[in-house]
Design an enzyme around this catalytic site. Structure first.
Site, PDB file in Angstrom:
ATOM      1  N   ASP A 368      -9.530 -40.674 -37.232  1.00  0.00           N
ATOM      2  CA  ASP A 368      -8.406 -41.189 -38.048  1.00  0.00           C
ATOM      3  C   ASP A 368      -9.068 -41.552 -39.195  1.00  0.00           C
ATOM      4  OD1 ASP A 368      -6.025 -42.374 -38.011  1.00  0.00           O
ATOM      5  OD2 ASP A 368      -7.084 -43.985 -38.161  1.00  0.00           O
ATOM      6  N   GLU A 404      -8.941 -36.113 -39.694  1.00  0.00           N
ATOM      7  CA  GLU A 404      -7.813 -36.414 -40.658  1.00  0.00           C
ATOM      8  C   GLU A 404      -8.401 -36.600 -41.960  1.00  0.00           C
ATOM      9  OE1 GLU A 404      -3.945 -39.213 -40.478  1.00  0.00           O
ATOM     10  OE2 GLU A 404      -5.760 -40.240 -40.209  1.00  0.00           O
TER      11      GLU A 404
END
Length: 756
Positions: A368, A404
């Protein structure tokens, strides 16, 4: 969780406990480990004056003073203590917020290396290190002297266990990722027993596995399962962080996803349920990836709760902007960011990743806000020490690693900037696909002028060479791109075609949360419409748009990722930021109506088509010319008249029809490990994809073929079974040079026709 008497004494009367008789046998192994009839405990707190290990039980708390080692490390060996022991830490030292120091021994801190947790975070002034008022206001300069132990989660000693791991090791060229929430996927899934629904065990139940396998999924990517603490603002509104992007413990699984029996038995049983889930999915040939959140923690901003890292070493764990008084540099939008310039942060992340890979057995990770993990001196560096260590680690480097590739800091969008072996979520693919099928037609339907030309769509269909045609040692190839149209964050696939605007009222943030850049289209009416309602005629158009989006994803070069429930038309009723919705709004509904059943069949069919035909999943970028003894270009583009697109055609925004022809004879990538087909095997078939993004039907001269084309799928079909029932042979097997009508906003997939 038991209750303990509140600490009301001032810091001067809270004395450090008597120091342990001996130190840990391995003073560089952080955490609490069962060793020699007791436990070894090691923690980093470089600015502390003393650190106490607090052993918690129903009869209260016993404290053991840790011994100071070099480089800010504290440790002890505590005899007579074993697995199952609840514990925490209390740190003595200066309280000086201006200098970034937040030591407060009244606050029980969670060990950053705790492998099990129990209890819940309860919203109370005691969880803050500073004095707060009932309305949340407070004064950082004043430490709060009340005991936080009854209100926070406690660590638990869990014995080390390394089960044998039998990884499926699915090649990237065959990988289909399915992003899912442990609880939300199975809470209503028929066939899963009631006591297993919404749990780790339910995820590995035969009913769940059967759905994944029939769908064609190879790799299950789980939203965060690290133990969390919900943000205080959510607790105040009676909500929780459902998605789990608020990490409290990087080594401990979140207990709320375990069965009641496992939770009652304790953290070791919870961990056993997690490892059992991974093992059963492996037995079914399904890989497990974890979405991991090392970019920030649940402690929020400087005025957030004091739960772990801030009380141990605030300036060592968190990214600061260098100002005085000390102030966080927030590049994650959460109030804090971990500082990957610091040795202990890098070590924590790598130790955590190895633990989940080696002792739990997972097959990879999705990082993330991964740009935060590669920031040094404020800027992102692809060769950041953490990223280099990750890639070169003998355990981690061979797993599936996905970034990401952005955060909210300066120059935070870095799609395409990571180095091998990292793959990346491709937001450019998401936007180009949505724009072609939804945003541009919406603009055209409103009469608002020209739309975009075909160049960006073609780039995404062919693997995004503009982003991944470079990297260490040359091109990274199309398999560096994880293509997606939807993810947990944003509209579901069904909502993309039913809403022009977000509807996040249930979140209680006044519509300020969630993206406004959705590139969606409600097809004329906002929200749900029934067949009998006025405007019910838009429903077939919406369903066709879903199929267009899904098929574009599955015929594109790269690694496709589906979001759980999209295959059955899941809706969040227009909420595009359901992070705090642990309710039917977020759970996958398995009440399958006729159109949802048709969509599931279509999803299964398209995934099978991709799996069976290598031309739909190329492993390297095309050259636009024949390879070896082939007579066709490996990739070619044509207009509606069947001729190759020229420069002017590519730049003409009025053109909305595109034909993509891929040769099936292209050799496998020598780096992929795949072997060429046996000489006696049938030659792989060429593929032709025809896309019409216009609001009107168009007549198409199909691109030249070797032996002719066979229609295998049309997005106007509600169910793929319509292929078998069609009686229009001229459509199913068009002759070379024939003119084929193509409906507005539709696409077709043709395969090279086999000769008898």
């Amino acid at each position: 969780m038991g209750d303990w008497p509140a600490m009301t004494a001032s810091p001067q009367t809270v004395r450090p406990a008597a120091r342990a008789a001996r130190g840990a046998s391995l003073p560089h192994r952080f955490g609490a480990h069962v060793v020699d009839g007791g436990i070894d405990v090691v923690v980093a707190a470089p600015h502390a004056e003393a650190v106490d290990l607090c052993l918690l039980g129903d009869d209260g708390e016993r404290r053991v003073g840790l011994r100071r080692r070099a480089f800010g490390v504290w440790d002890a060996h505590v005899p007579g203590v074993g697995a199952g022991q609840r514990y925490g830490l209390r740190v003595h030292g200066p309280w000086d917020p201006a200098a970034g120091l937040f030591h407060n021994p009244a606050k029980l801190l969670l060990d950053p290396y705790a492998r099990g947790v129990v209890g819940d975070l309860r919203l109370s002034p005691e969880i803050f290190g500073h004095v707060t008022e009932a309305d949340g206001a407070g004064d950082l300069a004043l430490p709060d002297h009340r005991d936080s132990a009854p209100f926070v989660r406690h660590g638990v000693v869990v014995p080390s266990h390394r089960p044998p791991v039998r990884r499926p090791r699915v090649p990237w060229s065959e990988t289909v990722v399915y992003e899912a929430h442990v609880r939300g996927l199975t809470l209503d899934l028929p066939g899963v027993p009631e006591h297993l629904r919404g749990t780790y065990a339910g995820l590995a139940h035969p009913a769940t596995i059967e759905h994944l396998r029939r769908l064609g999924v190879t790799t299950l990517e789980l939203l965060p399962i690290h133990a969390i603490a919900s943000e205080t603002a959510l607790l105040e509104r009676g909500l929780v962080n459902y998605w789990g992007y608020s990490t409290l413990a990087f080594f401990a699984p979140e207990p709320r996803y375990a069965t009641t029996a496992a939770r009652s038995a304790g953290p070791a049983a919870v961990l056993a349920e997690v490892t059992g889930m991974v093992s059963l999915l492996h037995d079914a040939g399904i890989e497990v990836l974890l979405d991991v959140v090392y970019n920030h923690t649940c402690e929020q901003g400087l005025d957030g709760p004091l739960l772990s890292w801030r009380g141990l070493d605030n300036t060592g764990y968190y990214l600061h902007d260098g100002s005085s008084p000390a102030r966080y540099a927030d590049v994650t939008g959460t109030g804090n960011s971990l500082d990957f310039r610091r040795q202990r942060v890098v070590q924590l992340a790598l130790d955590s990743l190895r633990y989940w890979a080696e002792e739990v057995g997972v097959d990879g990770f999705r990082f993330d806000l991964a740009v935060t993990l590669g920031r040094r001196a404020g800027a992102f560096e692809p060769d950041h020490p953490f990223l280099v260590a990750l890639a070169s680690d003998p355990t981690l480097g061979g797993l599936k690693l996905v970034a990401e590739p952005w955060d909210v800091g300066p120059s935070g969008w870095r799609t395409g900037a990571f180095l091998p072996p990292m793959r990346e979520w491709n937001d450019r693919f998401r936007d180009a696909t949505r724009r072609f099928w939804l945003a541009d037609p919406r603009t055209a339907a409103a009469g608002d002028g020209a739309t975009h030309d075909l160049r960006d769509l073609a780039t995404r269909l062919s693997g995004s060479a503009d982003l991944f045609g470079h990297g260490g040692g040359g091109s990274r190839g199309p398999l560096a791109s994880v293509n997606y149209v939807t993810a947990h964050d944003g509209f579901t696939l069904a909502d993309l075609v039913a809403y022009d605007h977000k509807h996040n009222e249930a979140n209680g943030e006044g519509g300020r949360d969630g993206s406004d850049h959705n590139l969606s289209w409600n097809h004329g009416i906002e929200g749900p419409v029934r067949d009998e309602d006025p405007g019910g005629e838009i429903l077939p158009l919406r369903r066709r748009s879903i199929r267009n989006l899904l098929a574009t994803l599955l015929v594109s070069a790269g690694v496709p990722m589906l979001t759980a429930g999209d295959e059955v038309g899941r809706t969040q009723r227009g909420n595009n930021n359901a992070y705090c919705q642990d309710s039917e709004l977020s759970w996958v509904s398995w009440e399958i109506s006729e159109w949802r059943s048709d969509l599931l069949a279509t999803s299964q069919y398209l995934l099978a088509l991709r799996r069976e035909h290598a031309a739909l999943r190329p492993v390297r970028f095309a050259r636009g010319r024949p390879r070896r003894d082939d007579t066709l270009d490996d990739l070619a583009w044509f207009g509606s008249d069947g001729t190759a697109l020229d420069h002017d055609a590519w730049h003409d925004p009025a053109r909305r029809l595109l034909q993509m022809r891929r040769s099936g004879r292209s050799l496998p990538d020598p780096l992929s490990g795949a072997e060429p087909a046996e000489p006696a095997a049938p030659a792989p078939r060429d593929v032709l994809v025809v896309l019409n993004g216009a609001l009107e039907q168009d007549d198409v001269v199909l691109a030249p073929a070797r032996t002719g084309w066979e229609l295998v799928w049309d997005s106007t079909w509600e169910h793929p079974g319509e292929l078998a029932t069609s009686a229009i042979n001229g459509v199913l097997h068009p002759a070379d040079g024939s003119i084929v009508p193509l409906d507005a906003l539709s696409m077709r997939i043709y395969l090279e026709r086999r000769t008898p």
